[in-house]
Write a protein that holds these residues in place. Structure first.
Motif, PDB file in Angstrom:
ATOM      1  N   UNK A  89      29.435 -20.624  -2.505  1.00  0.00           N
ATOM      2  CA  UNK A  89      28.502 -20.242  -3.568  1.00  0.00           C
ATOM      3  C   UNK A  89      27.310 -19.484  -2.997  1.00  0.00           C
ATOM      4  N   UNK A  90      26.805 -19.944  -1.859  1.00  0.00           N
ATOM      5  CA  UNK A  90      25.666 -19.279  -1.228  1.00  0.00           C
ATOM      6  C   UNK A  90      26.069 -17.887  -0.753  1.00  0.00           C
ATOM      7  N   UNK A  91      27.240 -17.768  -0.193  1.00  0.00           N
ATOM      8  CA  UNK A  91      27.704 -16.462   0.296  1.00  0.00           C
ATOM      9  C   UNK A  91      27.794 -15.454  -0.839  1.00  0.00           C
ATOM     10  N   UNK A  92      28.132 -15.922  -2.043  1.00  0.00           N
ATOM     11  CA  UNK A  92      28.305 -15.023  -3.179  1.00  0.00           C
ATOM     12  C   UNK A  92      26.995 -14.676  -3.881  1.00  0.00           C
ATOM     13  N   UNK A  93      25.921 -15.367  -3.539  1.00  0.00           N
ATOM     14  CA  UNK A  93      24.626 -15.061  -4.147  1.00  0.00           C
ATOM     15  C   UNK A  93      24.083 -13.732  -3.637  1.00  0.00           C
ATOM     16  N   UNK A  94      23.216 -13.146  -4.435  1.00  0.00           N
ATOM     17  CA  UNK A  94      22.587 -11.890  -4.030  1.00  0.00           C
ATOM     18  C   UNK A  94      21.710 -12.114  -2.807  1.00  0.00           C
ATOM     19  N   UNK A  95      21.737 -11.185  -1.884  1.00  0.00           N
ATOM     20  CA  UNK A  95      20.894 -11.256  -0.685  1.00  0.00           C
ATOM     21  C   UNK A  95      19.427 -11.191  -1.107  1.00  0.00           C
ATOM     22  N   UNK A  96      18.624 -12.195  -0.731  1.00  0.00           N
ATOM     23  CA  UNK A  96      17.215 -12.192  -1.153  1.00  0.00           C
ATOM     24  C   UNK A  96      16.310 -11.328  -0.284  1.00  0.00           C
ATOM     25  N   UNK A  97      16.847 -10.790   0.816  1.00  0.00           N
ATOM     26  CA  UNK A  97      16.036 -10.035   1.777  1.00  0.00           C
ATOM     27  C   UNK A  97      16.060  -8.544   1.425  1.00  0.00           C
ATOM     28  N   UNK A  98      14.922  -7.899   1.591  1.00  0.00           N
ATOM     29  CA  UNK A  98      14.853  -6.458   1.385  1.00  0.00           C
ATOM     30  C   UNK A  98      14.617  -6.024  -0.040  1.00  0.00           C
ATOM     31  N   UNK A  99      14.241  -6.951  -0.911  1.00  0.00           N
ATOM     32  CA  UNK A  99      13.966  -6.622  -2.311  1.00  0.00           C
ATOM     33  C   UNK A  99      12.529  -6.082  -2.444  1.00  0.00           C
ATOM     34  N   UNK A 100      12.391  -5.007  -3.183  1.00  0.00           N
ATOM     35  CA  UNK A 100      11.069  -4.439  -3.413  1.00  0.00           C
ATOM     36  C   UNK A 100      10.419  -5.197  -4.567  1.00  0.00           C
ATOM     37  N   UNK A 101       9.335  -5.885  -4.281  1.00  0.00           N
ATOM     38  CA  UNK A 101       8.664  -6.728  -5.271  1.00  0.00           C
ATOM     39  C   UNK A 101       7.523  -5.997  -5.969  1.00  0.00           C
ATOM     40  N   UNK A 102       6.987  -4.990  -5.309  1.00  0.00           N
ATOM     41  CA  UNK A 102       5.886  -4.211  -5.874  1.00  0.00           C
ATOM     42  C   UNK A 102       5.878  -2.867  -5.177  1.00  0.00           C
ATOM     43  N   UNK A 103       5.532  -1.809  -5.908  1.00  0.00           N
ATOM     44  CA  UNK A 103       5.458  -0.480  -5.309  1.00  0.00           C
ATOM     45  C   UNK A 103       4.277   0.277  -5.922  1.00  0.00           C
ATOM     46  N   UNK A 104       3.398   0.783  -5.066  1.00  0.00           N
ATOM     47  CA  UNK A 104       2.247   1.557  -5.508  1.00  0.00           C
ATOM     48  C   UNK A 104       2.190   2.895  -4.783  1.00  0.00           C
ATOM     49  N   UNK A 105       1.877   3.950  -5.514  1.00  0.00           N
ATOM     50  CA  UNK A 105       1.649   5.264  -4.907  1.00  0.00           C
ATOM     51  C   UNK A 105       0.156   5.406  -4.665  1.00  0.00           C
ATOM     52  N   UNK A 106      -0.255   5.329  -3.396  1.00  0.00           N
ATOM     53  CA  UNK A 106      -1.671   5.445  -3.058  1.00  0.00           C
ATOM     54  C   UNK A 106      -2.138   6.899  -3.126  1.00  0.00           C
ATOM     55  N   UNK A 456     -15.737   9.528  -1.199  1.00  0.00           N
ATOM     56  CA  UNK A 456     -16.540  10.433  -2.019  1.00  0.00           C
ATOM     57  C   UNK A 456     -17.252  11.423  -1.111  1.00  0.00           C
ATOM     58  N   UNK A 457     -17.578  12.559  -1.659  1.00  0.00           N
ATOM     59  CA  UNK A 457     -18.266  13.569  -0.876  1.00  0.00           C
ATOM     60  C   UNK A 457     -17.384  14.764  -0.598  1.00  0.00           C
ATOM     61  N   UNK A 458     -17.952  15.740   0.075  1.00  0.00           N
ATOM     62  CA  UNK A 458     -17.253  16.996   0.319  1.00  0.00           C
ATOM     63  C   UNK A 458     -16.027  16.787   1.189  1.00  0.00           C
ATOM     64  N   UNK A 459     -14.932  17.372   0.764  1.00  0.00           N
ATOM     65  CA  UNK A 459     -13.691  17.301   1.525  1.00  0.00           C
ATOM     66  C   UNK A 459     -12.918  16.012   1.383  1.00  0.00           C
ATOM     67  N   UNK A 460     -13.452  15.083   0.612  1.00  0.00           N
ATOM     68  CA  UNK A 460     -12.780  13.795   0.420  1.00  0.00           C
ATOM     69  C   UNK A 460     -11.991  13.818  -0.895  1.00  0.00           C
ATOM     70  N   UNK A 461     -10.998  12.960  -0.962  1.00  0.00           N
ATOM     71  CA  UNK A 461     -10.253  12.843  -2.218  1.00  0.00           C
ATOM     72  C   UNK A 461     -10.039  11.373  -2.573  1.00  0.00           C
ATOM     73  N   UNK A 462      -9.901  11.089  -3.862  1.00  0.00           N
ATOM     74  CA  UNK A 462      -9.712   9.689  -4.277  1.00  0.00           C
ATOM     75  C   UNK A 462      -8.248   9.257  -4.131  1.00  0.00           C
ATOM     76  N   UNK A 463      -8.041   7.959  -4.106  1.00  0.00           N
ATOM     77  CA  UNK A 463      -6.680   7.423  -4.141  1.00  0.00           C
ATOM     78  C   UNK A 463      -6.114   7.582  -5.551  1.00  0.00           C
ATOM     79  N   UNK A 464      -4.812   7.732  -5.641  1.00  0.00           N
ATOM     80  CA  UNK A 464      -4.147   7.776  -6.946  1.00  0.00           C
ATOM     81  C   UNK A 464      -3.969   6.371  -7.522  1.00  0.00           C
TER      82      UNK A 464
END
Length: 487
Positions: A89-106, A456-464
């Motif tokens: 039963x454990x072998x047939x379960x989905x692999x819990x490793x490598x799942x993306x739980x949150x994703x943000x574009x900075x 902030x300031x000249x040449x700087x940009x904000x995060x998305x």
């Protein structure tokens, strides 16, 4: 390096490799473990018979509890087969490793991901129940963790036989899942053989509890005394529960047939289990009819001794009750006893049930929160708002409506098996299966990005700071392929 440090560091080396394996590679280990255990069944059951023969005189002398002796048995109908099925039963379960739980574009081209990963090295300490060795080994490997296991002395020979079969499987498969043609590959194969190790003595545990450099999590499974000892003697995080003080509240609207079925199941199907109901809370309205008497009779007919508070005791002894003659019989009379305050703090682990009368769901909640162990508690009611109030108000890992507390189990939850039950308020609570054996790490994907570019300031940009929408069960590989298509 001393022996215990070698064991712990060997487990760490194995964990470092396990966390890099693919799902199919981990499945190869689990399949081999299942096969080796199945083939070793005669030897394992012979070892179990030896353990039981040595333990029985200890039970008769009062030095070993009958509940521990019951947990020791691996020869009972279907127990060995259930252990094997748990691995499948454990072998047939989905692999819990490598799942993306949150994703943000900075920023454009700079993406942050929270990704599930193994805990690392587990130290699991348990009493009796030798099938735990196979369960934990399977859960650990599937989740990419290494495990060091210590069973009770009463299950020594069985654990040794199970552990031997598991190590043979690890050694057999290790050379096939890594590159065995190089010196590095040979070393990795040797390391993987230490993915599951068994230690024997109490002194070993005392030493391993000091190995916080290598061991990431301790999981004690057993008595209150065992769990408390572990908690007081290590700096390593401990996941577990000290008691299984489960309660079932029979509310005023509960149906008698449902109550009899659920409460009898919760108390009698396996009294030695931590999810067995130990306290029965009964609404006072049931004492003015035959409801409680009928429920008590069903429990007594199944061998349960009732330790009743004064109102519930008086209702059973009421001469006007239609069941009064039954409760006066010598056999039933012995099964009805007055309770003490201590009974409501006691995990009986046998066919004994404390009974208390309450006048409201609020009183039931208060009693459970003051006396319970935050394990599993249930309400039997036909009133949905009352059920929701109970489930919101009771501070426990599991709160049930019209169901037996015995459902608090990893296998029954569909987790395949469980490493234990946690009443902690940490990353895992309740029956702990695969998902309780992973945590997460943050991965940042950039392209020459530097913090000096932002502000902030000249040449700087904000995060998305834009949320990246995720499909259910999406992995980093899926997201990488999606980015490639967008590029």
């Amino acid at each position: 390096m001393d022996r215990l440090t070698q064991i712990a560091s060997g487990a760490r080396d194995a964990a470092n490799i396990l966390q890099t394996l693919t799902t199919s590679q981990k499945s190869a280990f689990l399949t081999a473990i299942h096969t080796k255990l199945a083939n070793a069944k005669p030897q394992i059951l012979a070892a179990n018979a030896k353990d039981k023969s040595l333990a029985l005189p200890q039970v008769e002398a009062g030095k070993l509890s009958s509940s521990l002796y019951k947990r020791l048995d691996l020869e009972g109908p279907g127990k060995f087969e259930t252990m094997l099925q748990g691995i499948k039963d454990i072998e047939e379960l989905e692999d819990p490793v490598g799942k993306v739980l949150l994703a943000n574009r900075l920023d454009n081209g700079l993406e942050l991901y929270r990704v599930s990963c193994p805990v690392g090295v587990l130290l699991v300490i348990f009493e009796a129940r030798p099938e735990v060795v196979a369960n934990i080994a399977a859960l650990a490997i599937k989740s990419g963790n290494a495990a060091i296991l210590k069973g009770g002395k009463e299950s020594f020979h069985t654990c040794e036989a199970v552990g031997k079969a598991i190590r043979e499987a690890l050694e057999e498969v290790s050379a096939t899942v890594v590159d065995g043609t190089s010196s590095g590959g040979n070393k990795a194969a040797r390391c993987l053989a230490d993915a599951v190790q068994i230690v024997e003595s109490r002194e070993d545990i005392d030493g391993l509890l000091k190995q916080d450099k290598y061991i990431d999590l301790v999981v004690p499974r057993g008595s209150n005394a065992l769990v408390k000892y572990i908690q007081w003697n290590t700096r390593i995080p401990v996941l577990g529960h000290a008691d299984g003080l489960c309660s079932t509240y029979v509310a005023s609207s509960a149906k008698l047939d449902l109550a009899k079925k659920v409460v009898v199941d919760a108390k009698t199907t396996y009294p030695a289990a931590c999810n067995s109901t130990e306290t029965l809370l009964v609404h006072s309205s049931h004492l003015t009819s035959d409801f409680f008497a009928q429920l008590a009779k069903a429990l007594i007919d199944n061998g349960v001794t009732l330790k009743c508070d004064q109102p519930s005791l008086a209702s059973l002894q009421n001469p006007s009750s239609t069941l009064a003659d039954i409760f006066k019989s010598s056999e039933s009379a012995d099964k009805i006893q007055p309770s003490t305050e201590e009974d409501y703090h006691t995990e009986f682990l046998e066919l004994t049930l404390a009974v208390k009368t309450v006048d409201s769901v609020e009183e039931a909640i208060k009693h459970i929160n003051n006396h319970g162990s935050k394990h599993t508690d249930a309400i039997l009611t036909e009133d949905e708002p009352e059920a929701k109030q109970f489930m919101a108000g009771v501070d426990a890992a599991g709160v049930y409506w019209n169901a037996s507390t015995r459902f608090a189990d990893g296998f029954r939850y569909g987790f395949g098996a469980e490493v234990g039950v946690s009443t902690n308020k940490t990353h895992a609570r309740g029956p702990v299966g695969l998902e309780g054996l992973v945590i997460y790490k943050y991965q940042l994907h950039g392209n020459g990005h530097a913090t000096a570019d932002y502000g902030t300031g000249e040449g700087k940009r904000p995060f998305l700071h834009e949320r990246i929408d995720l499909d259910e069960k999406e992995t980093l590989g899926d997201l990488a392929r999606k980015r490639q298509r967008l590029d």
